[in-house]
Design an enzyme around this catalytic site. Sequence first.
Site, PDB file in Angstrom:
ATOM      1  N   HIS B 221       0.829  -1.200   0.000  1.00 41.17           N
ATOM      2  CA  HIS B 221       0.000   0.000   0.000  1.00 41.17           C
ATOM      3  C   HIS B 221       0.864   1.251   0.000  1.00 41.17           C
ATOM      4  O   HIS B 221       0.572   2.210  -0.704  1.00 41.17           O
ATOM      5  CB  HIS B 221      -1.013   0.051   1.131  1.00 41.17           C
ATOM      6  CG  HIS B 221      -2.000   1.159   0.874  1.00 41.17           C
ATOM      7  ND1 HIS B 221      -2.959   1.066  -0.104  1.00 41.17           N
ATOM      8  CD2 HIS B 221      -2.080   2.409   1.339  1.00 41.17           C
ATOM      9  CE1 HIS B 221      -3.613   2.199  -0.190  1.00 41.17           C
ATOM     10  NE2 HIS B 221      -3.101   3.043   0.658  1.00 41.17           N
ATOM     11  N   TYR B 225       1.625   5.371  -2.399  1.00 37.95           N
ATOM     12  CA  TYR B 225       1.955   6.749  -2.009  1.00 37.95           C
ATOM     13  C   TYR B 225       3.325   7.160  -2.531  1.00 37.95           C
ATOM     14  O   TYR B 225       3.576   8.336  -2.781  1.00 37.95           O
ATOM     15  CB  TYR B 225       1.822   6.932  -0.488  1.00 37.95           C
ATOM     16  CG  TYR B 225       0.370   6.857  -0.093  1.00 37.95           C
ATOM     17  CD1 TYR B 225      -0.498   7.890  -0.438  1.00 37.95           C
ATOM     18  CD2 TYR B 225      -0.155   5.744   0.529  1.00 37.95           C
ATOM     19  CE1 TYR B 225      -1.836   7.815  -0.152  1.00 37.95           C
ATOM     20  CE2 TYR B 225      -1.506   5.656   0.820  1.00 37.95           C
ATOM     21  CZ  TYR B 225      -2.345   6.698   0.478  1.00 37.95           C
ATOM     22  OH  TYR B 225      -3.674   6.609   0.750  1.00 37.95           O
ATOM     23  N   HIS B 372     -10.869   1.167 -10.007  1.00 34.85           N
ATOM     24  CA  HIS B 372     -10.409   2.170  -9.038  1.00 34.85           C
ATOM     25  C   HIS B 372      -8.981   2.636  -9.347  1.00 34.85           C
ATOM     26  O   HIS B 372      -8.712   3.821  -9.465  1.00 34.85           O
ATOM     27  CB  HIS B 372     -10.487   1.567  -7.629  1.00 34.85           C
ATOM     28  CG  HIS B 372      -9.467   2.092  -6.667  1.00 34.85           C
ATOM     29  ND1 HIS B 372      -9.529   3.363  -6.164  1.00 34.85           N
ATOM     30  CD2 HIS B 372      -8.358   1.532  -6.134  1.00 34.85           C
ATOM     31  CE1 HIS B 372      -8.492   3.558  -5.349  1.00 34.85           C
ATOM     32  NE2 HIS B 372      -7.765   2.455  -5.322  1.00 34.85           N
ATOM     33  N   PHE B 373      -8.045   1.683  -9.527  1.00 31.87           N
ATOM     34  CA  PHE B 373      -6.645   2.150  -9.561  1.00 31.87           C
ATOM     35  C   PHE B 373      -6.227   2.679 -10.936  1.00 31.87           C
ATOM     36  O   PHE B 373      -5.179   3.299 -11.037  1.00 31.87           O
ATOM     37  CB  PHE B 373      -5.670   1.128  -8.965  1.00 31.87           C
ATOM     38  CG  PHE B 373      -5.465  -0.155  -9.710  1.00 31.87           C
ATOM     39  CD1 PHE B 373      -4.948  -0.167 -10.985  1.00 31.87           C
ATOM     40  CD2 PHE B 373      -5.755  -1.364  -9.097  1.00 31.87           C
ATOM     41  CE1 PHE B 373      -4.737  -1.363 -11.649  1.00 31.87           C
ATOM     42  CE2 PHE B 373      -5.549  -2.567  -9.755  1.00 31.87           C
ATOM     43  CZ  PHE B 373      -5.039  -2.559 -11.040  1.00 31.87           C
ATOM     44  N   HIS B 374      -7.058   2.479 -11.957  1.00 32.30           N
ATOM     45  CA  HIS B 374      -6.751   3.200 -13.193  1.00 32.30           C
ATOM     46  C   HIS B 374      -7.142   4.674 -13.076  1.00 32.30           C
ATOM     47  O   HIS B 374      -6.703   5.498 -13.872  1.00 32.30           O
ATOM     48  CB  HIS B 374      -7.402   2.542 -14.404  1.00 32.30           C
ATOM     49  CG  HIS B 374      -6.639   1.328 -14.879  1.00 32.30           C
ATOM     50  ND1 HIS B 374      -6.782   0.099 -14.297  1.00 32.30           N
ATOM     51  CD2 HIS B 374      -5.688   1.183 -15.835  1.00 32.30           C
ATOM     52  CE1 HIS B 374      -5.961  -0.770 -14.885  1.00 32.30           C
ATOM     53  NE2 HIS B 374      -5.279  -0.140 -15.819  1.00 32.30           N
ATOM     54  N   ARG B 435     -11.214  -9.655 -11.368  1.00 30.71           N
ATOM     55  CA  ARG B 435     -10.158  -8.877 -12.003  1.00 30.71           C
ATOM     56  C   ARG B 435      -9.133  -9.832 -12.602  1.00 30.71           C
ATOM     57  O   ARG B 435      -9.145 -11.018 -12.323  1.00 30.71           O
ATOM     58  CB  ARG B 435      -9.495  -7.945 -10.987  1.00 30.71           C
ATOM     59  CG  ARG B 435      -8.616  -8.672  -9.997  1.00 30.71           C
ATOM     60  CD  ARG B 435      -8.080  -7.754  -8.913  1.00 30.71           C
ATOM     61  NE  ARG B 435      -6.892  -7.034  -9.346  1.00 30.71           N
ATOM     62  CZ  ARG B 435      -6.016  -6.459  -8.498  1.00 30.71           C
ATOM     63  NH1 ARG B 435      -6.224  -6.519  -7.194  1.00 30.71           N
ATOM     64  NH2 ARG B 435      -4.975  -5.816  -8.937  1.00 30.71           N
ATOM     65  N   ARG B 436      -8.230  -9.299 -13.390  1.00 26.88           N
ATOM     66  CA  ARG B 436      -7.130  -9.990 -14.057  1.00 26.88           C
ATOM     67  C   ARG B 436      -7.457 -11.435 -14.429  1.00 26.88           C
ATOM     68  O   ARG B 436      -6.831 -12.381 -13.963  1.00 26.88           O
ATOM     69  CB  ARG B 436      -5.825  -9.894 -13.280  1.00 26.88           C
ATOM     70  CG  ARG B 436      -5.872  -9.946 -11.777  1.00 26.88           C
ATOM     71  CD  ARG B 436      -4.546  -9.492 -11.241  1.00 26.88           C
ATOM     72  NE  ARG B 436      -4.229 -10.076  -9.960  1.00 26.88           N
ATOM     73  CZ  ARG B 436      -3.084  -9.858  -9.335  1.00 26.88           C
ATOM     74  NH1 ARG B 436      -2.167  -9.119  -9.872  1.00 26.88           N
ATOM     75  NH2 ARG B 436      -2.850 -10.395  -8.175  1.00 26.88           N
TER      76      ARG B 436
END
Lengths: 168, 545
Positions: B221, B225, B372-374, B435-436
């Site tokens: 995680h 950042y 979300h992470f795209h 996913r994936r």
Amino acid sequence: MPIDRFEKVFIWISLLLLEVFFIAVLVAAFFGGIQLPAPGGLVDPEQLANTPPFDQPGVRQVGEKEYEVVMIAQTWQFIPGEIRVPAGSTVTFRITSRDVLHGFLIPNTNANVMLVPGQVSEVTTRFKEPGEYRIICHEYCGIGHQTMFARIFVEPATSESQARAQEE
Amino acid sequence: MQAQQFRPHDRFVLWQLYIALAAIFLGVIMGFFQALERMNIDLFKLFGFASYYQGLTLHGVLNVLVFTTAFIGAFLTYVTMRSLGRPMASYRLTALQFVLMVVGVLLAGWKMLDNSSSVLFTFYPPLQAHPLFYVGLVFVVLSSWVTFLNIALTVRAWQRDHPGEAVPLQAFLSLVVYLMWFIASIGVAAEVLVLLIPWSLGLVERTDPQLARTLFWFTGHAIVYFWLLPAYISWYTMLPKQVGSKLLSDPLTRLVFLMFLLFSVPVGFHHQFVDPGVPVMWKTIHAALTYAVFFPSMITFFSVIASLEMAGRARGGKGLFGWITKLPWNDPSVTAQLLAGIGFMFGGISGLINASYNLNQVVHNTSFVPGHFHLTVGTGVFLSYLGILYWLIPALTGRKLWQPRLGVVSSWLWLVGVSIFSRGQIAGGLEGMPRRTWMAAATYVFESWRIPNMMTAVGGTLMFLGAMSFFAVLLGTLFLSRERVTVSMPVADVITPPEAASPLFTRQLGLWVTVLIVLIMITYGPYMISYLSNPAFVARGFRVW
């Protein structure tokens, strides 16, 4: 530290908002019973054939409208690949992996857990509506990952189907 | 004089950026292939790839491990020198950082391209990659540690020459980013060095997949950042200058980064909410701290938008939203970062859903997560980096940006594309789409996934066109641009200077690191001690792709 007045207000609102979100989540978890999976124990993935309960995968009735399903995940199938339970029953799945990581997801329910070799995963869900549900492996487990799923047939709750589920 | 001292370092900075760009170029093409696959168009086979999953491994590793690490190392080296007005402390370290990155990329790239390591970017055991794949990743991480060392030495040298003064803002923030990353990366370093490499070499027969996951997510995680904060450095300290405004507060910016230093690491279990081997109590503690790490992003939201609003109003913008239209939208660097911010807002909100403890059960490992992470790393971070490159490449090469309008178009294409793409993925995820997963070959496809898959393909295609427009501008600048320019790093003036706050926020990094270590010991210590008293080293390696 001098902070702009509007920014101060915004900071307090942000803190309040995040607190409210977190409290809502905790209330749902610890009072509403929507809880995350907890550890289900350890197991040797190479000795499943000799380790109860995984030596006998399948459905067992453990109470009125309560079932336990023992399952093994391996490349690229769930064993058993089909299970039947009557509508309205609460089902506890006890699952582990024989080889690599797998996933366990029943869409449109809260059943979502990782399957990690060496660990037993436990998840409980209630099937209210009759119909066909699917268990989908949602963790990449090799070239056949996209073919790995199992079927759950939730049958209208008659005494006959309950008896059949008990047999299996 | 200064420019001459910087030049030898800048050469490595530029070449490291080329590596980052080569990685993201192939990574983006893989992403495009994946998107088309949703419409049953299989380009992997056509171009000689072994499988969808080989492409997916390349996509993940090249985009978020290689591109990000190489870009950040180059960018923050550049920033540190300008901010402190002195070259890096060690030329050898600057060179070493580059060499390690090259070796790492070549090794990991080779082992991905020969399909011996199609284990995705998370490389969870018992899937077992070729040992050189892990070694390559170790080199990439080592390169980032060398960058950290060099930045720390440079800041220390500056402090010796300026006793009692606060370290200039951009260098301070760069150092905080690398401090956080160094501490965070110890988890994955332990996983790879202690568990995976000996195991993949056959020195030990079995490994513990649960322990490996915990170590991976110790880093996993915080790494987001590590990707995001360099973009924040630009949003806080550069973008205001680019739009003709000021940074509100120097000390508040430092405090925001120090909060990220504290809270980025002790939240890893929120990626393991549905893991069997982690007790519920630890999941709850990490969930609470996850809300804490959302907080500095909320402050950022206010601070950055306030700077932008001041600029828009100074340019004659009126009304609640009228100032937005007055911002310099014709500047490709500004547009990229503004659109990055818009994408990131939705990314942040969807992230709060993933991270919300039991709500995670609805979306864990579904396509909601890539949706979300795209928006976060794929837009908030990626578009910000492109925005930075739109001035950084001209600054390093002295060549005027080629076709800046196409640069503006590239970011719009990306934002429109990702909005469709992520909307599709998020909708599919809520309907249980994993996913994936190689969807075209899946044997269990639900009717409710049909439109999400179409949106993924259409959005992904627009994203691809946006990225290719960026590469066109980049290559045009390098090979077609004849006009020479002198571009320097934008540095925003600040309204509230560092002296206005207690030295706690501007100088006492050691104290903050101590608190972080205590926090890590509280949030991971007891769990690790109890787990390691009875670990599960039960898994042989599998090569099943």
